[in-house]
Design a protein around this motif. Structure first.
Motif, PDB file in Angstrom:
ATOM      1  N   THR A  11       0.922  -1.268  -0.051  1.00 10.06           N
ATOM      2  CA  THR A  11       0.054   0.127   0.200  1.00 10.06           C
ATOM      3  C   THR A  11       0.955   1.319  -0.122  1.00 10.06           C
ATOM      4  N   VAL A  12       1.863   1.184   0.688  1.00  7.65           N
ATOM      5  CA  VAL A  12       2.744   2.231   0.899  1.00  7.65           C
ATOM      6  C   VAL A  12       3.449   2.706  -0.524  1.00  7.65           C
ATOM      7  N   LEU A  37      -2.710   7.846   2.923  1.00  5.97           N
ATOM      8  CA  LEU A  37      -2.675   6.711   4.041  1.00  5.97           C
ATOM      9  C   LEU A  37      -4.053   6.927   5.048  1.00  5.97           C
ATOM     10  N   SER A  50      -4.409   4.009   7.547  1.00  7.66           N
ATOM     11  CA  SER A  50      -3.652   2.672   7.562  1.00  7.66           C
ATOM     12  C   SER A  50      -2.807   2.702   8.632  1.00  7.66           C
TER      13      SER A  50
END
Length: 172
Positions: free
Chosen positions: A120-121, A161, A166
């Motif tokens: 995801t990052v 994020l 997150s």
């Protein structure tokens, strides 16, 4: 002559053997339940598959065999770097190198709100940089606008994020 036919060895009753076995099992079980976390670590405990609690540094307890424990280091700065070719506003191609540094600010969100946090990052960072580079001309991208592009990318990445809860804080 003083022996009455009992055999000379120690005689334990079945009850006493069961008590010793139970005591031994209790010691072993307790050693699996008690653990220590460093100042930089946080543990997330799931009880029977559902979130139960987050534990901080020091001596902690969990029911072994019932609870699942996930330990994350919240003080370590994690790092991701990548180089990609990107299109600028004036339709030129530029190679942009990106280094993202981040920390876990909320282990519960990091572990359970998003799937594959590292991926995801990476994807959010690339999307953010492509968006920002795409709004700038090649001159600005390669010279005077580098710092602005860096700051805009960082803000956009943190925004993405945060939107998905997150549990990640972008450091640089």
């Amino acid at each position: 002559s003083g022996n009455s036919g009992k055999g000379g060895g120690f005689m334990y009753s079945p009850r006493r053997i069961i008590m010793y076995a139970l005591f031994g099992w209790s010691i072993v079980y307790a050693s699996q339940c008690i653990y220590q976390l460093d100042a930089s670590e946080r543990a997330v405990i799931l009880r029977l598959g559902s979130f139960y609690e987050e534990q901080n540094e020091g001596l902690n307890f969990r029911f072994w065999g019932i609870d699942e424990r996930y330990i994350e280091n919240v003080s370590t700065t994690r790092r991701y770097s990548q180089t990609n070719s990107m299109l600028t506003k004036d339709e030129n191609i530029v190679d942009a190198e990106m280094i993202v540094q981040y920390k876990i600010k909320d282990p519960v969100e990091y572990l359970f709100k998003i799937v594959a946090p590292e991926l995801t990052v990476r994807e959010a960072a690339e999307a953010s940089l492509r968006t920002v580079v795409g709004r700038n001309r090649i001159d600005e991208t390669l010279t005077t606008g580098k710092f602005t592009i860096q700051e805009e990318t960082k803000m956009q990445l943190q925004s993405i994020l945060d939107k998905y809860q997150s549990g990640i804080h972008v450091v640089a």
